[in-house]
Motif scaffolding. Structure first.
Motif, PDB file in Angstrom:
ATOM      1  N   ALA A 164      -7.254  11.738  -0.603  1.00  0.00           N
ATOM      2  CA  ALA A 164      -7.200  10.764  -1.695  1.00  0.00           C
ATOM      3  C   ALA A 164      -7.187   9.335  -1.168  1.00  0.00           C
ATOM      4  CB  ALA A 164      -5.978  11.029  -2.570  1.00  0.00           C
ATOM      5  N   PHE A 165      -6.313   9.061  -0.187  1.00  0.00           N
ATOM      6  CA  PHE A 165      -6.203   7.692   0.300  1.00  0.00           C
ATOM      7  C   PHE A 165      -7.501   7.233   0.962  1.00  0.00           C
ATOM      8  CE2 PHE A 165      -5.067   4.440   3.427  1.00  0.00           C
ATOM      9  CZ  PHE A 165      -4.518   3.515   2.569  1.00  0.00           C
ATOM     10  N   ALA A 166      -8.130   8.139   1.692  1.00  0.00           N
ATOM     11  CA  ALA A 166      -9.379   7.774   2.350  1.00  0.00           C
ATOM     12  C   ALA A 166     -10.410   7.293   1.331  1.00  0.00           C
ATOM     13  CB  ALA A 166      -9.931   8.972   3.122  1.00  0.00           C
ATOM     14  N   ASN A 167     -10.293   7.781   0.110  1.00  0.00           N
ATOM     15  CA  ASN A 167     -11.260   7.394  -0.908  1.00  0.00           C
ATOM     16  C   ASN A 167     -10.952   6.084  -1.610  1.00  0.00           C
ATOM     17  OD1 ASN A 167     -13.629   9.273  -1.739  1.00  0.00           O
ATOM     18  ND2 ASN A 167     -12.022  10.621  -0.975  1.00  0.00           N
ATOM     19  N   ILE A 168      -9.753   5.542  -1.424  1.00  0.00           N
ATOM     20  CA  ILE A 168      -9.493   4.254  -2.080  1.00  0.00           C
ATOM     21  C   ILE A 168      -9.607   3.092  -1.106  1.00  0.00           C
ATOM     22  CG2 ILE A 168      -7.934   5.346  -3.752  1.00  0.00           C
ATOM     23  CD1 ILE A 168      -5.653   3.749  -2.360  1.00  0.00           C
ATOM     24  N   ARG A 169      -9.940   3.373   0.159  1.00  0.00           N
ATOM     25  CA  ARG A 169      -9.974   2.291   1.139  1.00  0.00           C
ATOM     26  C   ARG A 169     -10.933   1.176   0.732  1.00  0.00           C
ATOM     27  NH1 ARG A 169     -10.771   5.800   6.451  1.00  0.00           N
ATOM     28  NH2 ARG A 169     -12.457   6.401   5.071  1.00  0.00           N
ATOM     29  N   VAL A 170     -12.077   1.554   0.172  1.00  0.00           N
ATOM     30  CA  VAL A 170     -13.056   0.537  -0.217  1.00  0.00           C
ATOM     31  C   VAL A 170     -12.461  -0.409  -1.258  1.00  0.00           C
ATOM     32  CG1 VAL A 170     -15.189   0.220  -1.498  1.00  0.00           C
ATOM     33  CG2 VAL A 170     -15.100   1.856   0.356  1.00  0.00           C
ATOM     34  N   VAL A 218       0.817  -1.214   0.000  1.00  0.00           N
ATOM     35  CA  VAL A 218       0.000   0.000   0.000  1.00  0.00           C
ATOM     36  C   VAL A 218       0.858   1.275   0.000  1.00  0.00           C
ATOM     37  CG1 VAL A 218      -1.704   1.297   1.321  1.00  0.00           C
ATOM     38  CG2 VAL A 218      -2.010  -1.146   0.971  1.00  0.00           C
ATOM     39  N   PRO A 219       1.813   1.409   0.926  1.00  0.00           N
ATOM     40  CA  PRO A 219       2.635   2.636   0.870  1.00  0.00           C
ATOM     41  C   PRO A 219       3.427   2.754  -0.432  1.00  0.00           C
ATOM     42  CG  PRO A 219       2.978   1.467   2.936  1.00  0.00           C
ATOM     43  CD  PRO A 219       2.179   0.570   2.066  1.00  0.00           C
ATOM     44  N   LEU A 220       3.939   1.637  -0.934  1.00  0.00           N
ATOM     45  CA  LEU A 220       4.687   1.703  -2.191  1.00  0.00           C
ATOM     46  C   LEU A 220       3.783   2.155  -3.336  1.00  0.00           C
ATOM     47  CD1 LEU A 220       7.066  -1.410  -2.219  1.00  0.00           C
ATOM     48  CD2 LEU A 220       7.654   0.990  -1.950  1.00  0.00           C
ATOM     49  N   GLY A 221       2.563   1.627  -3.355  1.00  0.00           N
ATOM     50  CA  GLY A 221       1.631   2.009  -4.417  1.00  0.00           C
ATOM     51  C   GLY A 221       1.287   3.483  -4.350  1.00  0.00           C
ATOM     52  N   VAL A 222       1.044   3.965  -3.134  1.00  0.00           N
ATOM     53  CA  VAL A 222       0.726   5.391  -2.968  1.00  0.00           C
ATOM     54  C   VAL A 222       1.905   6.240  -3.433  1.00  0.00           C
ATOM     55  CG1 VAL A 222       0.283   7.193  -1.263  1.00  0.00           C
ATOM     56  CG2 VAL A 222      -0.891   5.009  -1.081  1.00  0.00           C
ATOM     57  N   MET A 223       3.107   5.817  -3.024  1.00  0.00           N
ATOM     58  CA  MET A 223       4.299   6.575  -3.385  1.00  0.00           C
ATOM     59  C   MET A 223       4.498   6.578  -4.902  1.00  0.00           C
ATOM     60  SD  MET A 223       7.825   6.880  -1.771  1.00  0.00           S
ATOM     61  CE  MET A 223       9.409   7.019  -2.532  1.00  0.00           C
ATOM     62  N   ALA A 224       4.291   5.417  -5.533  1.00  0.00           N
ATOM     63  CA  ALA A 224       4.467   5.335  -6.984  1.00  0.00           C
ATOM     64  C   ALA A 224       3.494   6.277  -7.683  1.00  0.00           C
ATOM     65  CB  ALA A 224       4.256   3.897  -7.454  1.00  0.00           C
ATOM     66  N   ALA A 225       2.265   6.351  -7.154  1.00  0.00           N
ATOM     67  CA  ALA A 225       1.271   7.218  -7.782  1.00  0.00           C
ATOM     68  C   ALA A 225       1.648   8.686  -7.612  1.00  0.00           C
ATOM     69  CB  ALA A 225      -0.110   6.954  -7.185  1.00  0.00           C
ATOM     70  N   VAL A 226       2.083   9.035  -6.402  1.00  0.00           N
ATOM     71  CA  VAL A 226       2.428  10.428  -6.142  1.00  0.00           C
ATOM     72  C   VAL A 226       3.629  10.858  -6.985  1.00  0.00           C
ATOM     73  CG1 VAL A 226       3.235  12.024  -4.368  1.00  0.00           C
ATOM     74  CG2 VAL A 226       1.459  10.367  -3.827  1.00  0.00           C
ATOM     75  N   LYS A 227       4.590   9.937  -7.139  1.00  0.00           N
ATOM     76  CA  LYS A 227       5.804  10.257  -7.897  1.00  0.00           C
ATOM     77  C   LYS A 227       5.711   9.694  -9.319  1.00  0.00           C
ATOM     78  CE  LYS A 227       8.052  11.833  -4.243  1.00  0.00           C
ATOM     79  NZ  LYS A 227       8.471  13.233  -4.118  1.00  0.00           N
ATOM     80  N   LYS A 228       4.548   9.697  -9.878  1.00  0.00           N
ATOM     81  CA  LYS A 228       4.339   9.078 -11.186  1.00  0.00           C
ATOM     82  C   LYS A 228       5.384   9.554 -12.201  1.00  0.00           C
ATOM     83  CE  LYS A 228       0.781   8.423 -14.681  1.00  0.00           C
ATOM     84  NZ  LYS A 228       1.032   9.267 -15.819  1.00  0.00           N
ATOM     85  N   ASP A 229       5.959   8.559 -12.891  1.00  0.00           N
ATOM     86  CA  ASP A 229       6.934   8.800 -13.958  1.00  0.00           C
ATOM     87  C   ASP A 229       8.270   9.351 -13.475  1.00  0.00           C
ATOM     88  OD1 ASP A 229       5.296   7.801 -15.881  1.00  0.00           O
ATOM     89  OD2 ASP A 229       4.390   9.736 -16.353  1.00  0.00           O
ATOM     90  N   ARG A 230       8.456   9.496 -12.186  1.00  0.00           N
ATOM     91  CA  ARG A 230       9.795   9.850 -11.706  1.00  0.00           C
ATOM     92  C   ARG A 230      10.530   8.557 -11.349  1.00  0.00           C
ATOM     93  NH1 ARG A 230       9.029  14.479  -8.037  1.00  0.00           N
ATOM     94  NH2 ARG A 230       7.153  15.532  -8.734  1.00  0.00           N
ATOM     95  N   TRP A 231      11.781   8.714 -10.906  1.00  0.00           N
ATOM     96  CA  TRP A 231      12.570   7.497 -10.694  1.00  0.00           C
ATOM     97  C   TRP A 231      11.967   6.601  -9.621  1.00  0.00           C
ATOM     98  CZ3 TRP A 231      14.681   6.590  -5.938  1.00  0.00           C
ATOM     99  CH2 TRP A 231      14.855   7.673  -5.090  1.00  0.00           C
ATOM    100  N   GLN A 232      11.351   7.217  -8.570  1.00  0.00           N
ATOM    101  CA  GLN A 232      10.761   6.384  -7.502  1.00  0.00           C
ATOM    102  C   GLN A 232       9.708   5.429  -8.082  1.00  0.00           C
ATOM    103  OE1 GLN A 232      10.994   9.727  -7.452  1.00  0.00           O
ATOM    104  NE2 GLN A 232      11.302  10.543  -5.392  1.00  0.00           N
ATOM    105  N   THR A 249       0.535  -3.402  -4.743  1.00  0.00           N
ATOM    106  CA  THR A 249       1.200  -2.158  -5.151  1.00  0.00           C
ATOM    107  C   THR A 249       0.615  -1.628  -6.454  1.00  0.00           C
ATOM    108  OG1 THR A 249       3.272  -2.945  -4.205  1.00  0.00           O
ATOM    109  CG2 THR A 249       3.424  -1.105  -5.717  1.00  0.00           C
ATOM    110  N   ARG A 250       0.509  -2.513  -7.430  1.00  0.00           N
ATOM    111  CA  ARG A 250       0.043  -2.042  -8.742  1.00  0.00           C
ATOM    112  C   ARG A 250      -1.387  -1.539  -8.678  1.00  0.00           C
ATOM    113  NH1 ARG A 250       1.344  -5.951 -13.452  1.00  0.00           N
ATOM    114  NH2 ARG A 250      -0.375  -7.011 -12.432  1.00  0.00           N
ATOM    115  N   MET A 251      -2.235  -2.251  -7.912  1.00  0.00           N
ATOM    116  CA  MET A 251      -3.624  -1.803  -7.806  1.00  0.00           C
ATOM    117  C   MET A 251      -3.707  -0.483  -7.033  1.00  0.00           C
ATOM    118  SD  MET A 251      -5.040  -3.997  -9.573  1.00  0.00           S
ATOM    119  CE  MET A 251      -6.791  -3.839  -9.419  1.00  0.00           C
ATOM    120  N   THR A 252      -2.967  -0.386  -5.924  1.00  0.00           N
ATOM    121  CA  THR A 252      -2.994   0.848  -5.142  1.00  0.00           C
ATOM    122  C   THR A 252      -2.555   2.024  -6.008  1.00  0.00           C
ATOM    123  OG1 THR A 252      -2.346  -0.438  -3.221  1.00  0.00           O
ATOM    124  CG2 THR A 252      -2.183   1.935  -3.025  1.00  0.00           C
ATOM    125  N   ARG A 253      -1.504   1.803  -6.799  1.00  0.00           N
ATOM    126  CA  ARG A 253      -1.002   2.875  -7.654  1.00  0.00           C
ATOM    127  C   ARG A 253      -2.111   3.352  -8.597  1.00  0.00           C
ATOM    128  NH1 ARG A 253       1.139   3.235 -12.764  1.00  0.00           N
ATOM    129  NH2 ARG A 253       2.684   4.891 -13.067  1.00  0.00           N
TER     130      ARG A 253
END
Lengths: 283, 340
Positions: free
Chosen positions: B259-265, B120-134, B225-229
């Motif tokens: 944003a995260f509160a809205n993906i909990r479901v 979950v944290p990795l997915g969130v981070m990947a989404a926030v840093k979309k297309d950057r090295w992270q 991770t992929r789904m969370t992203r």
């Protein structure tokens, strides 16, 4: 209006989204005092981008300007920490459609209170009282009840009043209203605008109203910027709108239907490259 | 008042749909038991039995009765807690399963906690840093977890962390030395040993579970991770996120509070599914680690056509998914006011 030092001073603002060649906004200049400024233009003319650029809410865009100053703050060089302080407290923005701009899973009242608690250290009860007070200020009859409703339980007009309450709660000096009534029924549009207008006048807020509706801008703004293809092509007082000189503005005005007017087909804009040139300044 | 009635109707509707699903499941397991090409009578009486003995058992099992009667006999047996006897172990099937299941639940729960805490944290981070090295690093990391077969990572893991480094325990749930030292209360070794105050056993069990759980967790974190992203990317572009920014919330506050509160479901759904998959299908890792769990029991029973065991296992898998569904539904209501 303080002539010598306007609240907002923008000179030659250009915005280019990453990955595109043509800037969405180029060389836009204007100043704003404690007045109501309308920015009018068609879809894609860059009017919303200007509003978001002022709040520096465009992470994927490059901003350049000779000057972009809000009161004592140079917005161009202000770090994000400074922007966090400004946003919501000293400048805020009313978004278009309450169906999308309110968080669907949070009670309306809490969302309003959050705007206050972000900037003012206070108890939950205090923030709640403040939010309820603001809800009555936007003429919501039963604010205690509405506080506990979720966004899907309120109508569009009420949602937009909640949005207004949220954005005016911290007494900002500048409010940008990005098409505040486009998503609303015609019947509630005027009511919501009057509420917004009343509060803006009462609190002496500088308002930028972004809209494509010339008649609304005419009746709710002091001054109007006409934008076309990312540029400001004409600036004029709202009451002078009928005497616009720029052919684009004239074209927009001519394309408006009028009650009791002719029933012939409305004229369509015939675009010319020369429109990119601004109208000559009025003496 | 109307709201309460609505709630009641919702609960009733859900109860009814659970009953229907359960009934369908029972039919399914019954049919599986009948169409499998094994002879339950022969399995009991053996190859050398006389025709007379064979027929006696045949009638005893009710196989001479019409199908629908047999189905009701099956239901009656289940209702009395009789799931049949295993040919392989000679013990009641349910007893075997109650022994194997806790081992798997323990492993799967450990694994899903690791998977969710990582994914979950990795997915969130990947989404926030979309297309950057992270984002790129995270995507490669999760793609690896997705594409490396678990039996292979299991063996490599054993080689590296057990054989070479000696950081973790080897196969089994605990060291041979401790087997039988802890009274079997719940079947969950970590709980039993802690309750009994046997901290040596607890440590040994922990050292043994950590590697298979981490590997399973890594492999399900890839999916999480992929789904969370992608869930987060949907939300980040929503207007209410802009509203939160306009209010002066920092990026972190906006991401987590709004944003995260809205993906909990959505997250609940996929984590529940991943958990279900772990409970049902940890066969490979159980084999590599000689973990006496449910997956192993099911495969061994299948291999020799131990029908009572297979039917009951299928029934249990079905029940697990029904339960996870009920839990997800309840969590939906907690997390999303629009579903209330």
């Amino acid at each position: 209006m303080t002539e010598e030092r306007p609240m907002l001073d923008v000179k030659n603002l250009s915005v280019r989204y990453r990955g595109t060649d043509t800037p969405a906004v180029r060389d836009v200049s204007f100043t704003l005092g404690r007045e109501r400024l309308g920015i009018v233009g068609e879809s894609g003319s860059g009017k919303s981008t200007v509003g978001r650029a002022l709040l520096k809410l465009l992470p994927t865009a490059e901003l350049t300007a000779d000057r972009m100053r809000f009161e004592e703050v140079d917005l161009l060089t202000a770090p994000e920490r400074k922007m966090l302080e400004l946003r919501g407290q000293r400048m805020s923005m009313i978004l278009q459609d309450p169906k999308f701009s309110l968080n669907p899973i949070q009670r309306c009242g809490l969302q309003i209170a959050e705007a206050y608690r972000t900037h003012v250290r206070c108890s939950k009860g205090e923030a709640r009282a403040k939010a309820i007070e603001m809800l009555s200020a936007v003429q919501i009859r039963d604010p205690e009840r509405v506080f506990d409703l979720y966004p899907h339980e309120v109508s569009g007009g009420m949602g937009q009043r909640i949005m207004i309450a949220m954005m005016l709660l911290a007494d900002p000096g500048l409010v940008i209203a990005d098409e505040p009534t486009s998503a609303l029924d015609v019947t509630v549009r005027l009511k919501v605008l009057r509420i917004l207008d009343g509060l803006v006048r009462e609190k002496g807020i500088g308002l930028i109203m972004i809209s494509h509706d010339l008649s609304l801008v005419r009746s709710f703004c002091d001054r109007v910027l006409i934008m076309y293809a990312g540029r400001v092509v004409e600036t004029l007082a709202a009451r002078d709108l009928d005497n616009a000189r720029h052919p684009y503005t004239q074209g927009l005005l001519a394309a408006q239907p009028r009650i009791g007017g002719s029933r012939d087909e409305l004229p369509v804009l015939e675009r010319k490259d020369s429109w990119l040139e601004p109208a000559e300044e009025r003496p | 008042m109307t709201l309460n009635r609505q709630h009641m109707r919702g609960a009733l509707g859900q109860g009814a749909s659970i009953l229907v699903t359960l009934f369908g499941l029972l039919i399914l397991t019954f049919v599986i038991g009948r169409i499998m090409p094994t002879d339950p009578v022969r399995a009991i009486v053996g190859e050398d039995a006389t025709q007379e003995v064979y027929m006696n058992v045949y009638q005893e099992l009710g196989l001479d009765k019409p199908m629908w009667q047999q189905f009701f006999l099956y239901l009656r047996d289940l209702a009395t807690g009789d799931f049949g006897t295993s040919i392989r172990t000679g013990k009641p099937v349910i007893q075997d399963i109650l022994h194997a299941l806790p081992a798997t639940i323990e492993l799967a729960t450990f694994a899903i906690i690791i998977g969710a805490c990582l994914g979950v944290p990795l997915g969130v981070m990947a989404a926030v840093k979309k297309d950057r090295w992270q984002d790129h690093v995270i995507r490669v990391f999760s793609l690896m977890g997705h594409s490396m077969p678990i039996f292979w990572t299991g063996m490599i893991g054993l080689l590296v962390f057990y054989a070479s480094l000696g950081w973790v325990g080897g196969s089994g749930r605990m060291s041979q030395f401790y087997i039988g030292m802890v009274p079997d209360r719940t079947g969950f070794l970590l709980i039993d040993s802690a309750v009994a105050g046997q901290w040596d056993v607890f440590r040994s069990a922990l050292r043994h579970i950590i590697l298979p759980a981490a590997l399973l967790g890594y492999s399900s974190s890839a999916y999480i991770t992929r789904m969370t992203r992608s869930f987060m990317l949907d939300q980040i572009n929503q207007e209410y996120v802009t509203t939160a920014r306009v209010k002066g919330l920092s990026q972190r506050q906006t991401i987590w509070r709004h944003a995260f509160a809205n993906i909990r479901v959505q997250l609940v759904t996929i984590v529940a599914l991943a958990y279900g998959a772990l409970l049902e299908g940890a066969v490979l890792i159980e084999t590599v680690f000689a973990w006496p769990g449910f997956g192993q029991y099911l495969t061994s029973s299948l291999r020799i056509g131990d029908m009572n065991a297979v039917m009951t296992c299928v029934l249990i898998v079905g029940l697990i998914f029904i339960t996870l569904n009920i839990i997800s539904d309840i969590l939906y209501r907690v997390f999303d006011p629009r579903t209330r």
